[in-house]
Motif scaffolding. Sequence first.
Motif, PDB file in Angstrom:
ATOM      1  N   GLN A  21      82.710  45.501 -30.487  1.00 43.70           N
ATOM      2  CA  GLN A  21      81.515  44.860 -29.932  1.00 43.70           C
ATOM      3  C   GLN A  21      81.495  45.095 -28.422  1.00 43.70           C
ATOM      4  N   PRO A  22      80.324  45.022 -27.797  1.00 42.26           N
ATOM      5  CA  PRO A  22      80.253  45.228 -26.340  1.00 42.26           C
ATOM      6  C   PRO A  22      81.111  44.212 -25.589  1.00 42.26           C
ATOM      7  N   HIS A  23      81.756  44.659 -24.521  1.00 45.53           N
ATOM      8  CA  HIS A  23      82.591  43.793 -23.691  1.00 45.53           C
ATOM      9  C   HIS A  23      81.737  42.654 -23.124  1.00 45.53           C
ATOM     10  N   GLY A  24      82.238  41.437 -23.237  1.00 46.61           N
ATOM     11  CA  GLY A  24      81.548  40.288 -22.664  1.00 46.61           C
ATOM     12  C   GLY A  24      80.488  39.668 -23.563  1.00 46.61           C
ATOM     13  N   LEU A  26      78.658  37.400 -26.032  1.00 46.49           N
ATOM     14  CA  LEU A  26      78.886  36.022 -26.464  1.00 46.49           C
ATOM     15  C   LEU A  26      78.966  35.957 -27.984  1.00 46.49           C
ATOM     16  N   ASP A  27      79.605  34.904 -28.476  1.00 53.17           N
ATOM     17  CA  ASP A  27      79.649  34.683 -29.920  1.00 53.17           C
ATOM     18  C   ASP A  27      78.261  34.305 -30.424  1.00 53.17           C
ATOM     19  N   TYR A 174      80.761  19.572 -29.328  1.00 52.21           N
ATOM     20  CA  TYR A 174      79.555  19.981 -30.061  1.00 52.21           C
ATOM     21  C   TYR A 174      78.500  20.478 -29.067  1.00 52.21           C
ATOM     22  N   LEU A 175      78.251  19.702 -28.029  1.00 51.59           N
ATOM     23  CA  LEU A 175      77.264  20.103 -27.028  1.00 51.59           C
ATOM     24  C   LEU A 175      77.702  21.394 -26.339  1.00 51.59           C
ATOM     25  N   ASP A 176      78.968  21.488 -25.987  1.00 50.72           N
ATOM     26  CA  ASP A 176      79.460  22.697 -25.330  1.00 50.72           C
ATOM     27  C   ASP A 176      79.257  23.935 -26.195  1.00 50.72           C
ATOM     28  N   SER A 177      79.270  23.766 -27.523  1.00 48.50           N
ATOM     29  CA  SER A 177      79.051  24.917 -28.415  1.00 48.50           C
ATOM     30  C   SER A 177      77.623  25.428 -28.335  1.00 48.50           C
ATOM     31  N   LEU A 178      76.694  24.619 -27.809  1.00 42.64           N
ATOM     32  CA  LEU A 178      75.294  25.023 -27.682  1.00 42.64           C
ATOM     33  C   LEU A 178      74.991  25.682 -26.344  1.00 42.64           C
TER      34      LEU A 178
END
Length: 180
Positions: A21-24, A26-27, A174-178
């Motif tokens: 996958q491209p470097h950097g 995000l998931d 949970y919020l941080d996952s958003l």
Amino acid sequence: MSVSTRTDPVTGEPLAYQGEQPHGKLDDLVIAGALDPDCDERLWVPQSESVSFRPLLLSVSQGYFVNILRVRKTGILSRHRHAGPVHALTLRGRWHYLEHDWWAEQGAYSFEPPGDIHTLEVPDDVPEMMTLFHVTGAYIYVDPHGGPTGVEDVFSKLDNARRHYAANGIGLSYLDSLVR
């Protein structure tokens, strides 16, 4: 679209991408049941007694947010100017802007260009309106003559959600996952 081998020539099974996958990058973010009307009520962040939002994506790096706005009252909700483009998909109920002759009804998609100033109204016969909004930039709340009265952006949405989730037992993870 290019044509490529889609199945393993030996097993016939579908082939996933085999490279890096491209470097950097995000998931991916997947929120199961995002449109579930019976979800945990604590996921809805109140903005007033009858207006709340459910954050789905808070992109602090790109300056946009995606949320579901839920309104459980009729009347004027807000008058605002868009600093960036807004995409909306009406999930339940209907609403319109006093300045335009179109209505956003259940299943309708609308695009609101940067700079547009309008006053959101939910009509008397709608007990609940829910709309998914993708907002780039900010809402600048204005009085009837265009004077600014407040601002809402990804950072204020994040702050409101953080306070609400912390006070109501929703883990901040949970919020941080958003947040992206």
